[in-house]
Scaffold this motif. Structure first.
Motif, PDB file in Angstrom:
ATOM      1  N   ASP A  22      27.424 -13.937   7.484  1.00  0.00           N
ATOM      2  CA  ASP A  22      26.882 -14.049   6.137  1.00  0.00           C
ATOM      3  C   ASP A  22      27.990 -14.229   5.105  1.00  0.00           C
ATOM      4  O   ASP A  22      27.803 -14.934   4.109  1.00  0.00           O
ATOM      5  N   GLY A  24      23.336  -8.472   7.015  1.00  0.00           N
ATOM      6  CA  GLY A  24      24.347  -7.509   7.432  1.00  0.00           C
ATOM      7  C   GLY A  24      23.925  -6.404   8.368  1.00  0.00           C
ATOM      8  O   GLY A  24      24.510  -5.325   8.350  1.00  0.00           O
ATOM      9  N   GLU A  44      21.467 -11.035  14.839  1.00  0.00           N
ATOM     10  CA  GLU A  44      20.609  -9.875  14.571  1.00  0.00           C
ATOM     11  C   GLU A  44      19.398  -9.864  15.502  1.00  0.00           C
ATOM     12  O   GLU A  44      19.010  -8.807  16.017  1.00  0.00           O
ATOM     13  N   SER A 104      26.668 -10.445  12.259  1.00  0.00           N
ATOM     14  CA  SER A 104      25.877 -11.101  11.215  1.00  0.00           C
ATOM     15  C   SER A 104      26.516 -10.921   9.838  1.00  0.00           C
ATOM     16  O   SER A 104      26.456 -11.822   9.004  1.00  0.00           O
ATOM     17  N   SER A 105      27.154  -9.778   9.619  1.00  0.00           N
ATOM     18  CA  SER A 105      27.853  -9.561   8.348  1.00  0.00           C
ATOM     19  C   SER A 105      28.971 -10.576   8.168  1.00  0.00           C
ATOM     20  O   SER A 105      29.126 -11.166   7.092  1.00  0.00           O
ATOM     21  N   LYS A 106      29.752 -10.781   9.212  1.00  0.00           N
ATOM     22  CA  LYS A 106      30.849 -11.761   9.152  1.00  0.00           C
ATOM     23  C   LYS A 106      30.300 -13.170   8.921  1.00  0.00           C
ATOM     24  O   LYS A 106      30.857 -13.938   8.139  1.00  0.00           O
TER      25      LYS A 106
END
Length: 181
Positions: free
Chosen positions: A123, A114, A168, A119-121
């Motif tokens: 993950d 995250g 990331e 990258s949060s989406k």
């Protein structure tokens, strides 16, 4: 104008059942519906992730969404050969992408997810893909599930992990567990 408009609200599911591709009626909370419903959920989250990901990753996410239609269709086809199943080429494509992104992003430890919105989406998509895999495996304990479909969904979460790390990496924001004090 012409033509007949079909409503998506038919009322046939009001009693807690739904129709499979084969026409068979089953309970909406069955393992089969849970499996293809989670695939549908994953596809929706992937759609959201495309709006936050790089153009390169978004391109692949859209292709994955198309493959997930095949996977969901297969799961919604009890005792019937689905017209467009997951094939070896689909599994191979995902596997090759995992290796390609592993070579771009050389990971050397456990990653804290995250660090970026993209990258949060991704993950979140990865964890939904893992849940979809668990649902498909649960179904396979009582009913026949194609082995290529199982391989595909297993590899997919690995690929989503690598896409998240790639986003990331490009932003210079990979955070390793060892970096958190």
């Amino acid at each position: 104008m012409g033509g007949i408009l079909l409503s998506i609200s038919t009322g046939t599911g009001d009693g807690g059942e739904t129709s499979l591709w084969s026409g068979e009626r089953i309970k909406k909370d069955s393992a089969r519906v849970e499996a293809y419903g989670t695939i549908d959920e994953l596809s929706s989250f992937l759609g959201e992730a495309t709006h936050f990901s790089s153009e390169e990753v978004a391109y692949h996410l859209i292709k994955i969404q198309r493959s997930l239609f095949k996977a969901a269709g297969q799961l919604a086809s009890k005792d019937v050969d689905y017209v467009e199943p997951i094939e070896e080429v689909d599994v191979q494509s995902i596997t090759e992408l995992v290796h390609r992104y592993e070579s771009k992003v050389k990971l050397d430890g456990f990653v804290i997810p995250g660090s970026t919105v993209a990258s949060s989406k991704l993950d979140i998509c990865r964890t939904v893909a893992r849940r979809a895999e668990r649902r498909v495996i649960a179904l396979s304990r009582t009913e026949k599930v194609d082995s290529l479909l199982l391989k595909y969904i297993n590899r997919l979460s690995d690929l989503l992990f690598m896409f998240a790390r790639y986003e990331e990496y490009k932003a210079g924001k990979i955070v390793y567990k060892r970096d958190i004090k």
